[in-house]
Design a protein around this motif. Structure first.
Motif, PDB file in Angstrom:
ATOM      1  N   HIS A  33       0.812  -1.210   0.000  1.00  0.00           N
ATOM      2  CA  HIS A  33       0.000   0.000   0.000  1.00  0.00           C
ATOM      3  C   HIS A  33       0.850   1.267   0.000  1.00  0.00           C
ATOM      4  O   HIS A  33       0.317   2.357   0.017  1.00  0.00           O
ATOM      5  CB  HIS A  33      -0.923   0.023   1.206  1.00  0.00           C
ATOM      6  N   LEU A  34       2.161   1.116  -0.006  1.00  0.00           N
ATOM      7  CA  LEU A  34       3.061   2.264   0.053  1.00  0.00           C
ATOM      8  C   LEU A  34       3.077   2.984  -1.296  1.00  0.00           C
ATOM      9  O   LEU A  34       3.392   2.382  -2.320  1.00  0.00           O
ATOM     10  CB  LEU A  34       4.481   1.812   0.413  1.00  0.00           C
ATOM     11  N   HIS A  35       2.689   4.254  -1.280  1.00  0.00           N
ATOM     12  CA  HIS A  35       2.660   5.041  -2.509  1.00  0.00           C
ATOM     13  C   HIS A  35       3.748   6.105  -2.552  1.00  0.00           C
ATOM     14  O   HIS A  35       4.134   6.540  -3.626  1.00  0.00           O
ATOM     15  CB  HIS A  35       1.300   5.731  -2.674  1.00  0.00           C
ATOM     16  N   SER A  36       4.222   6.529  -1.395  1.00  0.00           N
ATOM     17  CA  SER A  36       5.133   7.665  -1.340  1.00  0.00           C
ATOM     18  C   SER A  36       6.345   7.335  -0.476  1.00  0.00           C
ATOM     19  O   SER A  36       6.196   6.909   0.672  1.00  0.00           O
ATOM     20  CB  SER A  36       4.393   8.879  -0.765  1.00  0.00           C
ATOM     21  N   LEU A  37       7.527   7.553  -1.040  1.00  0.00           N
ATOM     22  CA  LEU A  37       8.782   7.320  -0.328  1.00  0.00           C
ATOM     23  C   LEU A  37       9.599   8.607  -0.382  1.00  0.00           C
ATOM     24  O   LEU A  37       9.941   9.094  -1.455  1.00  0.00           O
ATOM     25  CB  LEU A  37       9.554   6.164  -0.964  1.00  0.00           C
ATOM     26  N   ARG A  38       9.895   9.141   0.776  1.00  0.00           N
ATOM     27  CA  ARG A  38      10.644  10.400   0.871  1.00  0.00           C
ATOM     28  C   ARG A  38      12.023  10.112   1.461  1.00  0.00           C
ATOM     29  O   ARG A  38      12.142   9.712   2.608  1.00  0.00           O
ATOM     30  CB  ARG A  38       9.867  11.400   1.719  1.00  0.00           C
ATOM     31  N   LEU A  39      13.025  10.292   0.630  1.00  0.00           N
ATOM     32  CA  LEU A  39      14.417  10.026   1.009  1.00  0.00           C
ATOM     33  C   LEU A  39      15.268  11.282   0.825  1.00  0.00           C
ATOM     34  O   LEU A  39      16.436  11.195   0.456  1.00  0.00           O
ATOM     35  CB  LEU A  39      14.973   8.875   0.158  1.00  0.00           C
ATOM     36  N   TYR A  40      14.709  12.437   1.100  1.00  0.00           N
ATOM     37  CA  TYR A  40      15.437  13.689   0.916  1.00  0.00           C
ATOM     38  C   TYR A  40      16.575  13.805   1.935  1.00  0.00           C
ATOM     39  O   TYR A  40      16.533  13.199   3.003  1.00  0.00           O
ATOM     40  CB  TYR A  40      14.493  14.891   1.029  1.00  0.00           C
ATOM     41  N   ASP A  41      17.585  14.567   1.577  1.00  0.00           N
ATOM     42  CA  ASP A  41      18.722  14.884   2.445  1.00  0.00           C
ATOM     43  C   ASP A  41      19.419  13.625   2.969  1.00  0.00           C
ATOM     44  O   ASP A  41      19.595  13.434   4.162  1.00  0.00           O
ATOM     45  CB  ASP A  41      18.280  15.780   3.603  1.00  0.00           C
ATOM     46  N   ASN A  42      19.795  12.763   2.030  1.00  0.00           N
ATOM     47  CA  ASN A  42      20.556  11.563   2.341  1.00  0.00           C
ATOM     48  C   ASN A  42      21.816  11.550   1.477  1.00  0.00           C
ATOM     49  O   ASN A  42      22.235  12.598   1.005  1.00  0.00           O
ATOM     50  CB  ASN A  42      19.692  10.314   2.129  1.00  0.00           C
ATOM     51  N   ARG A  43      22.393  10.398   1.259  1.00  0.00           N
ATOM     52  CA  ARG A  43      23.631  10.272   0.465  1.00  0.00           C
ATOM     53  C   ARG A  43      23.462   9.294  -0.691  1.00  0.00           C
ATOM     54  O   ARG A  43      24.348   8.504  -0.985  1.00  0.00           O
ATOM     55  CB  ARG A  43      24.771   9.826   1.376  1.00  0.00           C
ATOM     56  N   ILE A  44      22.345   9.362  -1.329  1.00  0.00           N
ATOM     57  CA  ILE A  44      22.023   8.455  -2.424  1.00  0.00           C
ATOM     58  C   ILE A  44      22.541   9.048  -3.729  1.00  0.00           C
ATOM     59  O   ILE A  44      22.290  10.209  -4.032  1.00  0.00           O
ATOM     60  CB  ILE A  44      20.507   8.223  -2.487  1.00  0.00           C
ATOM     61  N   ASP A  45      23.282   8.239  -4.509  1.00  0.00           N
ATOM     62  CA  ASP A  45      23.807   8.703  -5.793  1.00  0.00           C
ATOM     63  C   ASP A  45      23.093   7.998  -6.940  1.00  0.00           C
ATOM     64  O   ASP A  45      22.051   7.356  -6.738  1.00  0.00           O
ATOM     65  CB  ASP A  45      25.325   8.555  -5.851  1.00  0.00           C
ATOM     66  N   ASP A  46      23.638   8.093  -8.143  1.00  0.00           N
ATOM     67  CA  ASP A  46      22.997   7.489  -9.315  1.00  0.00           C
ATOM     68  C   ASP A  46      22.847   5.978  -9.182  1.00  0.00           C
ATOM     69  O   ASP A  46      21.858   5.407  -9.654  1.00  0.00           O
ATOM     70  CB  ASP A  46      23.787   7.817 -10.579  1.00  0.00           C
ATOM     71  N   ASP A  47      23.812   5.306  -8.565  1.00  0.00           N
ATOM     72  CA  ASP A  47      23.691   3.862  -8.361  1.00  0.00           C
ATOM     73  C   ASP A  47      22.510   3.553  -7.437  1.00  0.00           C
ATOM     74  O   ASP A  47      21.749   2.618  -7.683  1.00  0.00           O
ATOM     75  CB  ASP A  47      24.973   3.279  -7.769  1.00  0.00           C
ATOM     76  N   GLY A  48      22.351   4.336  -6.394  1.00  0.00           N
ATOM     77  CA  GLY A  48      21.223   4.157  -5.491  1.00  0.00           C
ATOM     78  C   GLY A  48      19.903   4.442  -6.179  1.00  0.00           C
ATOM     79  O   GLY A  48      18.911   3.743  -5.968  1.00  0.00           O
ATOM     80  N   LEU A  49      19.874   5.484  -7.022  1.00  0.00           N
ATOM     81  CA  LEU A  49      18.674   5.787  -7.789  1.00  0.00           C
ATOM     82  C   LEU A  49      18.322   4.622  -8.705  1.00  0.00           C
ATOM     83  O   LEU A  49      17.160   4.228  -8.802  1.00  0.00           O
ATOM     84  CB  LEU A  49      18.865   7.070  -8.602  1.00  0.00           C
ATOM     85  N   GLU A  50      19.321   4.050  -9.352  1.00  0.00           N
ATOM     86  CA  GLU A  50      19.055   2.901 -10.232  1.00  0.00           C
ATOM     87  C   GLU A  50      18.486   1.731  -9.439  1.00  0.00           C
ATOM     88  O   GLU A  50      17.554   1.062  -9.886  1.00  0.00           O
ATOM     89  CB  GLU A  50      20.327   2.485 -10.959  1.00  0.00           C
ATOM     90  N   MET A  51      19.026   1.478  -8.252  1.00  0.00           N
ATOM     91  CA  MET A  51      18.479   0.415  -7.402  1.00  0.00           C
ATOM     92  C   MET A  51      17.025   0.701  -7.038  1.00  0.00           C
ATOM     93  O   MET A  51      16.182  -0.204  -7.041  1.00  0.00           O
ATOM     94  CB  MET A  51      19.313   0.262  -6.126  1.00  0.00           C
ATOM     95  N   LEU A  52      16.716   1.952  -6.728  1.00  0.00           N
ATOM     96  CA  LEU A  52      15.338   2.323  -6.384  1.00  0.00           C
ATOM     97  C   LEU A  52      14.406   2.143  -7.573  1.00  0.00           C
ATOM     98  O   LEU A  52      13.311   1.577  -7.442  1.00  0.00           O
ATOM     99  CB  LEU A  52      15.294   3.769  -5.896  1.00  0.00           C
ATOM    100  N   VAL A  53      14.826   2.602  -8.743  1.00  0.00           N
ATOM    101  CA  VAL A  53      14.001   2.489  -9.948  1.00  0.00           C
ATOM    102  C   VAL A  53      13.700   1.015 -10.246  1.00  0.00           C
ATOM    103  O   VAL A  53      12.575   0.650 -10.565  1.00  0.00           O
ATOM    104  CB  VAL A  53      14.695   3.166 -11.155  1.00  0.00           C
ATOM    105  N   GLN A  54      14.712   0.172 -10.124  1.00  0.00           N
ATOM    106  CA  GLN A  54      14.546  -1.244 -10.474  1.00  0.00           C
ATOM    107  C   GLN A  54      13.945  -2.081  -9.353  1.00  0.00           C
ATOM    108  O   GLN A  54      13.287  -3.087  -9.626  1.00  0.00           O
ATOM    109  CB  GLN A  54      15.891  -1.833 -10.890  1.00  0.00           C
TER     110      GLN A  54
END
Length: 113
Positions: A38-59
């Motif tokens: 049921h999770l629709h919204s994930l807020r990860l602002y002000d962290n240390r996530i880079d492009d590799d982390g974004l790719e992991m999130l997208v996939q």
């Protein structure tokens, strides 16, 4: 966290901003969120996530998550990613690369998005 999140199956929004989460934390988070249907919204602002982390999130995030806030992280958009799987993707205050407009434009034309 990865042990607790699967028990929170009715969770609609999760805010983990300002927690110094990096790519290793993203991996743990993705495993923990796998059964949060049921999770629709994930807020990860002000962290240390880079492009590799974004790719992991997208996939790796459940497809039901349609809002992802990555404001003030370390994202550059230096390579192509299917960004438009989200209805809302917030990338404010990241140091985007000069190629990021091309990456975003390519995402807009990707039929998988």
């Amino acid at each position: 966290l990865s042990a607790v999140l699967p028990q929170m199956t009715a969770l609609n929004e999760l805010n983990l901003g300002g927690n110094l989460i990096g790519n290793d934390g993203v991996e743990v988070l993705i495993r923990g969120l796998a059964d949060c249907n049921h999770l629709h919204s994930l807020r990860l602002y002000d962290n240390r996530i880079d492009d590799d982390g974004l790719e992991m999130l997208v996939q790796g995030l459940p497809v039901i998550i349609d809002t992802l806030d990555l404001t003030k992280n370390e994202i550059t958009l230096a390579r192509q990613l299917p960004l438009l799987r989200f209805k809302v993707l917030d990338l404010l205050f990241n140091d985007l690369s000069p190629d990021s407009p091309r990456v975003i434009a390519a995402s807009l034309t990707n039929p998988e998005c």
